[in-house]
Design a protein around this motif. Sequence first.
Motif, short mmCIF file in Angstrom:
data_model
loop_
_atom_site.label_atom_id
_atom_site.label_comp_id
_atom_site.label_asym_id
_atom_site.label_seq_id
_atom_site.Cartn_x
_atom_site.Cartn_y
_atom_site.Cartn_z
N ARG A 57 -61.37 -43.20 -14.03
CA ARG A 57 -61.28 -44.34 -13.10
C ARG A 57 -62.42 -45.32 -13.33
O ARG A 57 -62.23 -46.54 -13.31
CB ARG A 57 -61.31 -43.84 -11.65
N THR A 58 -63.61 -44.77 -13.56
CA THR A 58 -64.79 -45.62 -13.77
C THR A 58 -64.68 -46.38 -15.09
O THR A 58 -64.99 -47.58 -15.16
CB THR A 58 -66.05 -44.76 -13.74
N PHE A 59 -64.24 -45.70 -16.13
CA PHE A 59 -64.10 -46.37 -17.43
C PHE A 59 -63.02 -47.45 -17.39
O PHE A 59 -63.16 -48.49 -18.05
CB PHE A 59 -63.78 -45.33 -18.52
N ALA A 60 -61.96 -47.24 -16.62
CA ALA A 60 -60.92 -48.27 -16.49
C ALA A 60 -61.50 -49.53 -15.84
O ALA A 60 -61.22 -50.66 -16.27
CB ALA A 60 -59.75 -47.74 -15.66
N ALA A 61 -62.32 -49.35 -14.81
CA ALA A 61 -62.98 -50.49 -14.18
C ALA A 61 -63.93 -51.18 -15.15
O ALA A 61 -64.02 -52.42 -15.19
CB ALA A 61 -63.73 -50.04 -12.93
#
Length: 304
Positions: A57-61
């Motif tokens: 989720r963090t890498f997608a952001a």
Amino acid sequence: MTRVAAVDCGTNSIRLLVADLDPGTGVLTELDRRMTIVRLGQGVDRTGRLAPEALERTFAACREYAAVIEELGAERVRFVATSASRDAENRDEFVRGVLDILGVEPEVVTGAQEAEFSFTGATRELPGHEERLVVDIGGGSTEFVTGREHVAAARSVDIGCVRLTERHIRSDPPAEAELAAVRADVEAALDLAEETVPLRSAATLVGLAGSVTTVAAIALGLDRYDWEAIHHSRIPFETVAGITRTLAAATHDERAAIPVMHPGRVDVIVAGALVLLGIMERTGAREVVVSEHDILDGIAWSLV
């Protein structure tokens, strides 16, 4: 003018600010400011590791933010990571992922550095030179910092809305015993903070981050989130206490129905409000000055 990009990656959310800064006048001209709930700290308090789904989720952001930074042409970028990634055994995996996507290595800052950024961001534009206590209620930790024009004392303690929710709250609405356990953790953390920071001496209490701004938005009766209305609003103690009681008695669905409630904050706002209320009770503050300028702005100013 220098165009910079600041990224603040906390336990609950990751945020981006792209701005033009003029060091001579102290003016920050905002070009883009956005926030994504990624819950990076999911389960860290229990497992000591960043969960694979939380990392993704963090890498997608980060990929979304990289596109914005490139489009706006920021000359300098700084990525600061806070409580969750300080605590995690596998934080190297997080560092490598961010470096691959954004081209900068995340700085896993200390609580004292985090407090310095928060103080600078929150107070740079406030008038007057009275002593202020700035509190930044995050997902995993809360920073306390006092000072006038510069930091005099600071302390970070491990109470945050996500950490306390995961640790204690299981029922819907929360049971009284669960609320009492949160309050007990808050009191113990305030005792620790007070060993370093004189919590009761400041003339003004300044509150930062999503738990505080959400309580302010509810207090102001907004039907949608309004940055300009919230910024520098003054919320009385009695209002904070009443909103906290209401949130604690509400079900998840009732909290989700509040117009200004971000979906990612529904399940953690009770703990966040209890932290704010506990701070106001301990300090004797009759009101909290709410600032939308916080650690993110402090990170941006650090680049010039």
